[in-house]
Motif scaffolding. Sequence first.
Motif, PDB file in Angstrom:
ATOM      1  N   ARG A 134       0.750  -1.236   0.043  1.00 34.16           N
ATOM      2  CA  ARG A 134      -0.073  -0.211   0.124  1.00 34.16           C
ATOM      3  C   ARG A 134       0.767   1.275  -0.022  1.00 34.16           C
ATOM      4  NH1 ARG A 134      -5.585  -0.645   1.122  1.00 34.16           N
ATOM      5  NH2 ARG A 134      -6.027  -2.760   1.577  1.00 34.16           N
ATOM      6  N   LEU A 135       2.046   1.224  -0.017  1.00 34.25           N
ATOM      7  CA  LEU A 135       3.033   2.390  -0.292  1.00 34.25           C
ATOM      8  C   LEU A 135       3.711   2.646  -1.411  1.00 34.25           C
ATOM      9  CD1 LEU A 135       4.575   4.349   1.822  1.00 34.25           C
ATOM     10  CD2 LEU A 135       6.425   2.529   2.044  1.00 34.25           C
ATOM     11  N   ILE A 136       3.603   4.027  -1.825  1.00 39.64           N
ATOM     12  CA  ILE A 136       4.106   4.566  -3.164  1.00 39.64           C
ATOM     13  C   ILE A 136       5.085   5.461  -2.588  1.00 39.64           C
ATOM     14  CG2 ILE A 136       3.844   6.006  -5.174  1.00 39.64           C
ATOM     15  CD1 ILE A 136       0.825   4.711  -5.075  1.00 39.64           C
ATOM     16  N   ILE A 137       6.366   5.416  -3.416  1.00 41.54           N
ATOM     17  CA  ILE A 137       7.291   6.530  -2.820  1.00 41.54           C
ATOM     18  C   ILE A 137       7.125   7.726  -3.756  1.00 41.54           C
ATOM     19  CG2 ILE A 137       9.538   7.002  -3.083  1.00 41.54           C
ATOM     20  CD1 ILE A 137       8.949   5.575  -0.682  1.00 41.54           C
ATOM     21  N   ALA A 138       7.081   8.985  -3.236  1.00 42.10           N
ATOM     22  CA  ALA A 138       6.984  10.151  -4.010  1.00 42.10           C
ATOM     23  C   ALA A 138       8.445  10.458  -4.416  1.00 42.10           C
ATOM     24  CB  ALA A 138       6.308  11.204  -3.513  1.00 42.10           C
ATOM     25  N   LEU A 139       9.047  10.333  -5.552  1.00 36.53           N
ATOM     26  CA  LEU A 139      10.437  10.451  -5.700  1.00 36.53           C
ATOM     27  C   LEU A 139      10.697  12.109  -6.089  1.00 36.53           C
ATOM     28  CD1 LEU A 139      13.204   9.110  -5.391  1.00 36.53           C
ATOM     29  CD2 LEU A 139      12.958   8.242  -7.887  1.00 36.53           C
ATOM     30  N   GLN A 161      16.622   1.929  -5.830  1.00 35.70           N
ATOM     31  CA  GLN A 161      17.325   0.557  -5.518  1.00 35.70           C
ATOM     32  C   GLN A 161      17.146   0.127  -4.413  1.00 35.70           C
ATOM     33  OE1 GLN A 161      21.547   0.619  -6.267  1.00 35.70           O
ATOM     34  NE2 GLN A 161      21.463  -1.684  -6.476  1.00 35.70           N
ATOM     35  N   LYS A 162      17.177   1.361  -3.306  1.00 30.20           N
ATOM     36  CA  LYS A 162      16.996   1.021  -1.749  1.00 30.20           C
ATOM     37  C   LYS A 162      15.468   0.465  -1.647  1.00 30.20           C
ATOM     38  CE  LYS A 162      20.639   3.862  -0.098  1.00 30.20           C
ATOM     39  NZ  LYS A 162      20.786   5.183   0.753  1.00 30.20           N
ATOM     40  N   LEU A 163      14.404   1.023  -2.101  1.00 32.88           N
ATOM     41  CA  LEU A 163      13.076   0.886  -1.738  1.00 32.88           C
ATOM     42  C   LEU A 163      12.371   0.446  -2.764  1.00 32.88           C
ATOM     43  CD1 LEU A 163      12.454   4.533  -0.431  1.00 32.88           C
ATOM     44  CD2 LEU A 163      13.389   2.595   0.886  1.00 32.88           C
ATOM     45  N   GLY A 164      12.737   0.091  -4.055  1.00 36.49           N
ATOM     46  CA  GLY A 164      11.919  -0.601  -4.804  1.00 36.49           C
ATOM     47  C   GLY A 164      11.265  -1.926  -4.355  1.00 36.49           C
ATOM     48  N   GLY A 165      11.855  -2.705  -3.783  1.00 40.45           N
ATOM     49  CA  GLY A 165      11.331  -4.123  -3.337  1.00 40.45           C
ATOM     50  C   GLY A 165      10.373  -3.815  -2.182  1.00 40.45           C
ATOM     51  N   ALA A 166      10.246  -2.712  -1.531  1.00 44.50           N
ATOM     52  CA  ALA A 166       9.364  -2.311  -0.421  1.00 44.50           C
ATOM     53  C   ALA A 166       8.168  -1.786  -0.563  1.00 44.50           C
ATOM     54  CB  ALA A 166      10.286  -1.785   0.635  1.00 44.50           C
ATOM     55  N   VAL A 167       8.080  -1.347  -1.863  1.00 43.76           N
ATOM     56  CA  VAL A 167       6.718  -0.558  -2.334  1.00 43.76           C
ATOM     57  C   VAL A 167       6.148  -0.769  -3.255  1.00 43.76           C
ATOM     58  CG1 VAL A 167       8.027   1.590  -1.402  1.00 43.76           C
ATOM     59  CG2 VAL A 167       8.209   1.084  -3.853  1.00 43.76           C
ATOM     60  N   ASP A 168       4.789  -0.512  -3.574  1.00 43.21           N
ATOM     61  CA  ASP A 168       4.006  -1.096  -4.547  1.00 43.21           C
ATOM     62  C   ASP A 168       4.401  -0.201  -5.947  1.00 43.21           C
ATOM     63  OD1 ASP A 168       2.707  -2.891  -3.497  1.00 43.21           O
ATOM     64  OD2 ASP A 168       1.026  -1.633  -2.804  1.00 43.21           O
ATOM     65  N   ALA A 169       4.919   1.025  -5.814  1.00 41.03           N
ATOM     66  CA  ALA A 169       5.238   1.778  -6.907  1.00 41.03           C
ATOM     67  C   ALA A 169       6.289   2.740  -6.594  1.00 41.03           C
ATOM     68  CB  ALA A 169       4.049   2.352  -7.670  1.00 41.03           C
ATOM     69  N   ILE A 170       6.801   3.720  -7.551  1.00 41.59           N
ATOM     70  CA  ILE A 170       7.553   4.753  -7.572  1.00 41.59           C
ATOM     71  C   ILE A 170       7.039   5.739  -8.136  1.00 41.59           C
ATOM     72  CG2 ILE A 170       9.747   6.179  -7.703  1.00 41.59           C
ATOM     73  CD1 ILE A 170      11.123   3.324  -6.937  1.00 41.59           C
ATOM     74  N   LYS A 171       6.547   7.248  -7.713  1.00 44.62           N
ATOM     75  CA  LYS A 171       5.931   8.169  -8.299  1.00 44.62           C
ATOM     76  C   LYS A 171       6.970   9.154  -8.837  1.00 44.62           C
ATOM     77  CE  LYS A 171       3.405  11.395  -6.181  1.00 44.62           C
ATOM     78  NZ  LYS A 171       4.033  12.686  -6.450  1.00 44.62           N
TER      79      LYS A 171
END
Length: 214
Positions: free
Chosen positions: A6-11, A24-34
């Motif tokens: 349920r977590l999306i990172i706002a980059l 690279q650090k967070l990709g496996g822990a989130v549903d998407a990167i914005k």
Amino acid sequence: MTPRTRLIIALDVTDREEALAIAQKLGGAVDAIKVNYPLVLSCGLGIIKDIKKYASVIADFKVADIPNTNSLICREAFEAGADGIICQGFVGSDSVEACVDVANKFGRDVYVVTEMSHPGALDFMQAHAFELVDLALKSGASGIIAPATRPERLAEIRRRAENMKILAPGVGAQGGDARKAVEAGADFVIVGRSIYNVEDPYAAAVEFIEQLRQ
């Protein structure tokens, strides 16, 4: 997009190396990167394909133009590898439908902004948020954007939005609470600086995920 964490990172950064290190650090822990315009304007559209090595990518371009221009923007984003795109609804149904038509050809998603998370959204957007929800539904969008900073509003929008996915920005630095946003009806929460600006971004991401699983 199916909820996993349920977590999306706002980059919201502009440096290529910094962006890729975070992905690279967070990709496996989130549903998407914005990703949004500052990063793409700095690094070029190719950054989307590079980030996709680590996670799904949502192009937060808040597309807001005439239908033909919207179509062109969406095509470029999807050809670059974006899995979804965010557009504005206030430009009207034909402009949103243009985004949806292109997304359907690529098998991708469109998310329509109904009410943004910053205080200025109360000036004009809030009064028309329900109309924008209805427009998104009618246009066949995959989902909508609604504010985690105002969970009471998010809950009202959830009731109106039927089965559309809700992405809720504003968690963390803007004051929104991840758990309250999900309880109000968000399918995903969007977090940026409160994760990637800390000493251990991965641990911060895991902490948010744990909040969302409680």
